[in-house]
Design a protein around this motif. Structure first.
Motif, PDB file in Angstrom:
ATOM      1  N   ILE A 234      47.878  28.137  41.198  1.00 49.32           N
ATOM      2  CA  ILE A 234      47.489  28.826  39.968  1.00 49.32           C
ATOM      3  C   ILE A 234      46.567  27.961  39.125  1.00 49.32           C
ATOM      4  O   ILE A 234      45.561  28.424  38.584  1.00 49.32           O
ATOM      5  N   ILE A 235      46.887  26.667  39.030  1.00 48.21           N
ATOM      6  CA  ILE A 235      46.048  25.747  38.258  1.00 48.21           C
ATOM      7  C   ILE A 235      44.676  25.609  38.908  1.00 48.21           C
ATOM      8  O   ILE A 235      43.644  25.629  38.231  1.00 48.21           O
ATOM      9  N   LEU A 236      44.659  25.486  40.238  1.00 46.76           N
ATOM     10  CA  LEU A 236      43.383  25.380  40.957  1.00 46.76           C
ATOM     11  C   LEU A 236      42.546  26.635  40.758  1.00 46.76           C
ATOM     12  O   LEU A 236      41.345  26.563  40.443  1.00 46.76           O
ATOM     13  N   LEU A 237      43.159  27.811  40.923  1.00 48.44           N
ATOM     14  CA  LEU A 237      42.444  29.074  40.729  1.00 48.44           C
ATOM     15  C   LEU A 237      41.915  29.212  39.306  1.00 48.44           C
ATOM     16  O   LEU A 237      40.804  29.707  39.079  1.00 48.44           O
ATOM     17  N   SER A 238      42.698  28.755  38.349  1.00 47.23           N
ATOM     18  CA  SER A 238      42.270  28.810  36.958  1.00 47.23           C
ATOM     19  C   SER A 238      40.991  28.012  36.750  1.00 47.23           C
ATOM     20  O   SER A 238      40.043  28.475  36.108  1.00 47.23           O
ATOM     21  N   ASN A 239      40.941  26.814  37.322  1.00 43.50           N
ATOM     22  CA  ASN A 239      39.748  25.976  37.193  1.00 43.50           C
ATOM     23  C   ASN A 239      38.540  26.594  37.891  1.00 43.50           C
ATOM     24  O   ASN A 239      37.414  26.524  37.393  1.00 43.50           O
ATOM     25  N   VAL A 240      38.790  27.222  39.054  1.00 42.47           N
ATOM     26  CA  VAL A 240      37.692  27.869  39.782  1.00 42.47           C
ATOM     27  C   VAL A 240      37.148  29.049  38.985  1.00 42.47           C
ATOM     28  O   VAL A 240      35.923  29.225  38.854  1.00 42.47           O
ATOM     29  N   ILE A 241      38.040  29.875  38.443  1.00 45.54           N
ATOM     30  CA  ILE A 241      37.620  31.048  37.669  1.00 45.54           C
ATOM     31  C   ILE A 241      36.836  30.632  36.425  1.00 45.54           C
ATOM     32  O   ILE A 241      35.828  31.256  36.068  1.00 45.54           O
ATOM     33  N   LYS A 242      37.258  29.572  35.776  1.00 38.78           N
ATOM     34  CA  LYS A 242      36.519  29.084  34.607  1.00 38.78           C
ATOM     35  C   LYS A 242      35.111  28.637  35.000  1.00 38.78           C
ATOM     36  O   LYS A 242      34.145  28.877  34.266  1.00 38.78           O
ATOM     37  N   GLU A 243      35.003  28.005  36.152  1.00 43.83           N
ATOM     38  CA  GLU A 243      33.687  27.550  36.611  1.00 43.83           C
ATOM     39  C   GLU A 243      32.807  28.736  36.993  1.00 43.83           C
ATOM     40  O   GLU A 243      31.597  28.737  36.724  1.00 43.83           O
ATOM     41  N   ILE A 244      33.401  29.755  37.606  1.00 44.75           N
ATOM     42  CA  ILE A 244      32.654  30.971  37.945  1.00 44.75           C
ATOM     43  C   ILE A 244      32.098  31.609  36.679  1.00 44.75           C
ATOM     44  O   ILE A 244      30.937  32.028  36.627  1.00 44.75           O
ATOM     45  N   ALA A 245      32.936  31.673  35.630  1.00 43.99           N
ATOM     46  CA  ALA A 245      32.507  32.293  34.371  1.00 43.99           C
ATOM     47  C   ALA A 245      31.336  31.544  33.747  1.00 43.99           C
ATOM     48  O   ALA A 245      30.476  32.147  33.087  1.00 43.99           O
ATOM     49  N   LYS A 246      31.292  30.241  33.955  1.00 45.17           N
ATOM     50  CA  LYS A 246      30.205  29.438  33.388  1.00 45.17           C
ATOM     51  C   LYS A 246      28.871  29.681  34.098  1.00 45.17           C
ATOM     52  O   LYS A 246      27.798  29.461  33.522  1.00 45.17           O
ATOM     53  N   LYS A 247      28.941  30.110  35.354  1.00 48.29           N
ATOM     54  CA  LYS A 247      27.722  30.240  36.165  1.00 48.29           C
ATOM     55  C   LYS A 247      26.859  31.417  35.766  1.00 48.29           C
ATOM     56  O   LYS A 247      25.642  31.411  35.969  1.00 48.29           O
ATOM     57  N   GLY A 248      27.446  32.483  35.214  1.00 46.15           N
ATOM     58  CA  GLY A 248      26.657  33.646  34.838  1.00 46.15           C
ATOM     59  C   GLY A 248      27.516  34.878  34.665  1.00 46.15           C
ATOM     60  O   GLY A 248      28.741  34.849  34.862  1.00 46.15           O
ATOM     61  N   ASN A 249      26.877  35.997  34.290  1.00 44.52           N
ATOM     62  CA  ASN A 249      27.589  37.261  34.109  1.00 44.52           C
ATOM     63  C   ASN A 249      28.236  37.681  35.423  1.00 44.52           C
ATOM     64  O   ASN A 249      27.633  37.542  36.495  1.00 44.52           O
ATOM     65  N   CYS A 250      29.442  38.224  35.348  1.00 44.53           N
ATOM     66  CA  CYS A 250      30.132  38.565  36.596  1.00 44.53           C
ATOM     67  C   CYS A 250      31.278  39.542  36.363  1.00 44.53           C
ATOM     68  O   CYS A 250      31.716  39.771  35.232  1.00 44.53           O
ATOM     69  N   VAL A 251      31.733  40.124  37.476  1.00 47.12           N
ATOM     70  CA  VAL A 251      32.956  40.932  37.523  1.00 47.12           C
ATOM     71  C   VAL A 251      33.961  40.170  38.368  1.00 47.12           C
ATOM     72  O   VAL A 251      33.641  39.744  39.475  1.00 47.12           O
ATOM     73  N   ILE A 252      35.170  39.972  37.841  1.00 43.07           N
ATOM     74  CA  ILE A 252      36.225  39.273  38.577  1.00 43.07           C
ATOM     75  C   ILE A 252      37.413  40.217  38.733  1.00 43.07           C
ATOM     76  O   ILE A 252      37.893  40.786  37.753  1.00 43.07           O
ATOM     77  N   VAL A 253      37.866  40.370  39.964  1.00 44.74           N
ATOM     78  CA  VAL A 253      38.990  41.262  40.251  1.00 44.74           C
ATOM     79  C   VAL A 253      40.277  40.458  40.334  1.00 44.74           C
ATOM     80  O   VAL A 253      40.382  39.502  41.111  1.00 44.74           O
ATOM     81  N   GLY A 254      41.271  40.845  39.542  1.00 46.13           N
ATOM     82  CA  GLY A 254      42.600  40.254  39.635  1.00 46.13           C
ATOM     83  C   GLY A 254      42.670  38.799  39.230  1.00 46.13           C
ATOM     84  O   GLY A 254      41.874  38.288  38.454  1.00 46.13           O
ATOM     85  N   ARG A 255      43.684  38.096  39.756  1.00 48.40           N
ATOM     86  CA  ARG A 255      43.904  36.672  39.545  1.00 48.40           C
ATOM     87  C   ARG A 255      44.095  36.309  38.080  1.00 48.40           C
ATOM     88  O   ARG A 255      43.805  35.209  37.653  1.00 48.40           O
TER      89      ARG A 255
END
Length: 349
Positions: A234-255
């Motif tokens: 969960i902690i790892l996924l949280s860090n990945v999702i935060k980095e994805i959000a920084k990269k640009g506009n996006c749609v994220i499903v679940g998690r």
């Protein structure tokens, strides 16, 4: 209680969730005080009956009276002991090893032996010596709070729940069988932004060095594709999702992306649901399952998503107050896609 504090607090410390860290510390210590106070009261009430057990082995009345006095006095230290043990759990949760050990040594050795020795020099030693335990525990609590304050300032006070990005992030949660992933994909295509489901999140993590490509398939699955409640995952996924959000506009499903990115101003939180019969038909159509299998998979998947979300967020999965839009997918993919896109576009006007 200490183990519970370690499990819950270390998870929230890893997530850098300052609000829940503070709540864990406060309620962890308070709840431990309540439990230890109940134990103290129990021993105070039962001190004499418990002491009578010594009479079964032929002990003298004097010995029974000494035991009763010992239980009455020593049990007063249980409340203080609970506080210091809870603080030990807090310190372990935020990565300290030596400081909890120091607290343990204070209450079990450093304070105990000098105080006990002092009482042995008194005339009424058989009564006074038992005060060693509550006094030692009280002194340990005082030192423990000093250590806790210092540790809090070093590792927690600097944590701030701040916005991660100014990018648009559409976080979509959905019941199984709503075809929510395909709707999310269509929304991303319509708005010309990136789409991330669990597979794409895994690919992003591998590409950007969050995990090594040499990791076993089982490890990769447990970290990114499973909904099992695993603190490290969960902690790892949280860090990945935060980095994805920084990269640009996006749609994220679940998690639980809607909670992980909760501080972001441009976050759009969506929950997709549908009547059970509609979802059964969708699952049977897409996966060619029987009615019984479809029903079983829906219940299993929804339960996993609910548990995963609620462990991370401490909120109720599907509760409308947690989302900006809650949409019934029986309206159809195209209609749902248009509603989401129009809503997002209206926010930017």
């Amino acid at each position: 209680m200490s183990n519970t504090i370690i499990s819950i607090l270390s998870f929230n410390y890893g997530m850098k969730d300052r609000k829940r860290i503070d709540e864990c510390i406060k309620f962890g210590i308070v709840d431990t005080i309540i439990v230890s106070l109940m134990i103290t009261l129990l021993f105070e009430l039962l001190a004499h009956p418990l002491s009578q057990l010594f009479g079964l082995s032929g002990s003298t009345q004097e010995m029974i009276d000494i035991c009763s006095t010992a239980l009455h006095i020593a049990s007063l230290g249980f409340v203080f002991m609970g506080i210091s043990v809870a603080i030990q759990g807090v310190l372990q949760s935020i990565g300290y090893a030596i400081r909890p050990l120091i607290i343990a040594l204070l209450r079990l050795v450093i304070f105990v032996f000098p105080i006990a020795y002092f009482f042995t020099l008194t005339e009424n030693v058989t009564t006074l010596v038992w005060w060693t335990f509550p006094i030692s525990e009280l002194l340990t609590v005082i030192v423990s709070f000093i250590i806790l304050k210092k540790s809090y300032n070093e590792r927690i006070s600097s944590i701030k729940n701040e916005s991660i990005t100014n990018n648009l992030v559409i976080a979509i949660s959905r019941e199984h069988g709503t075809n929510g992933k395909e709707i999310a994909r269509q929304v991303a295509k319509e708005l010309n932004i990136e789409f991330y489901d669990k597979e794409r999140i895994k690919e992003f993590a591998l590409k950007h060095g969050f995990v090594s490509n040499k990791e076993s398939e089982d490890y990769i699955y447990s970290q990114f594709l499973s909904l099992d409640i695993n603190k490290n995952s969960i902690i790892l996924l949280s860090n990945v999702i935060k980095e994805i959000a920084k990269k640009g506009n996006c749609v994220i499903v679940g998690r639980a992306a809607d909670y992980i990115l909760k501080e972001d101003e441009k976050l759009v939180r969506i929950f997709l649901y549908a009547p059970l019969e509609y979802r059964l038909n969708k699952v049977m159509e897409i996966y060619h399952d029987s009615h019984e299998d479809a029903l079983r998979y829906i219940h299993k998947s929804d339960h996993s998503r609910k548990s995963y979300y609620e462990v991370i967020s401490n909120k109720t999965w599907g509760d409308k107050s947690n989302y900006d839009l809650c949409l019934d997918c029986k309206l159809g993919n195209e209609t749902i896609k248009d509603i989401i896109c129009n809503y997002v576009k209206s926010l930017n006007k």
